[in-house]
Design a protein around this motif. Structure first.
Motif, PDB file in Angstrom:
ATOM      1  N   GLN A  21     -23.028  54.505  83.185  1.00  0.00           N
ATOM      2  CA  GLN A  21     -22.498  53.178  83.488  1.00  0.00           C
ATOM      3  C   GLN A  21     -23.505  52.076  83.146  1.00  0.00           C
ATOM      4  OE1 GLN A  21     -23.471  55.416  85.730  1.00  0.00           O
ATOM      5  NE2 GLN A  21     -24.678  54.395  87.314  1.00  0.00           N
ATOM      6  N   GLU A  22     -24.773  52.414  83.074  1.00  0.00           N
ATOM      7  CA  GLU A  22     -25.799  51.416  82.776  1.00  0.00           C
ATOM      8  C   GLU A  22     -25.730  50.921  81.332  1.00  0.00           C
ATOM      9  OE1 GLU A  22     -27.789  49.824  84.872  1.00  0.00           O
ATOM     10  OE2 GLU A  22     -26.801  50.966  86.456  1.00  0.00           O
ATOM     11  N   GLU A  24     -23.030  50.056  79.801  1.00  0.00           N
ATOM     12  CA  GLU A  24     -22.136  48.895  79.866  1.00  0.00           C
ATOM     13  C   GLU A  24     -22.853  47.691  80.467  1.00  0.00           C
ATOM     14  OE1 GLU A  24     -19.107  48.107  78.673  1.00  0.00           O
ATOM     15  OE2 GLU A  24     -19.363  49.985  77.597  1.00  0.00           O
ATOM     16  N   GLU A  25     -23.681  47.920  81.471  1.00  0.00           N
ATOM     17  CA  GLU A  25     -24.451  46.825  82.068  1.00  0.00           C
ATOM     18  C   GLU A  25     -25.418  46.222  81.051  1.00  0.00           C
ATOM     19  OE1 GLU A  25     -24.286  45.294  85.092  1.00  0.00           O
ATOM     20  OE2 GLU A  25     -22.444  46.461  85.302  1.00  0.00           O
ATOM     21  N   LYS A  27     -24.951  46.119  77.834  1.00  0.00           N
ATOM     22  CA  LYS A  27     -24.131  45.346  76.901  1.00  0.00           C
ATOM     23  C   LYS A  27     -23.730  44.017  77.505  1.00  0.00           C
ATOM     24  CE  LYS A  27     -22.318  49.280  74.358  1.00  0.00           C
ATOM     25  NZ  LYS A  27     -21.135  50.069  74.018  1.00  0.00           N
ATOM     26  N   LYS A  28     -23.391  43.993  78.804  1.00  0.00           N
ATOM     27  CA  LYS A  28     -23.041  42.743  79.473  1.00  0.00           C
ATOM     28  C   LYS A  28     -24.238  41.793  79.502  1.00  0.00           C
ATOM     29  CE  LYS A  28     -19.581  44.679  82.585  1.00  0.00           C
ATOM     30  NZ  LYS A  28     -19.298  44.997  84.006  1.00  0.00           N
TER      31      LYS A  28
END
Length: 62
Positions: A21-22, A24-25, A27-28
């Motif tokens: 999940q990190e 995606e973080e 990329k954000k």
């Protein structure tokens, strides 16, 4: 021939594999600070508005 990989890189690879999940973080965060739409007119105006830097900044005679 072996390719060198630092301990930090190994750690990050393992950590990201354990915490997908990190990604995606990341990329954000990148989108928040770096990935901005580019405007050609604005870039051109900024480039034209730059003042040339003197060859020797502290020389008051030039």
């Amino acid at each position: 021939m072996a390719i060198y990989e630092s301990e930090h890189t190994k750690f990050m690879r393992e950590w990201l594999a354990q915490h997908p999940q990190e990604v995606e973080e990341q990329k954000k965060g990148r989108a928040l600070w770096w990935d901005k739409p580019q405007d050609l007119d604005t870039s051109t105006r900024r480039a034209q508005a730059q003042v040339p830097v003197k060859s020797y900044y502290y020389d008051i005679n030039h």
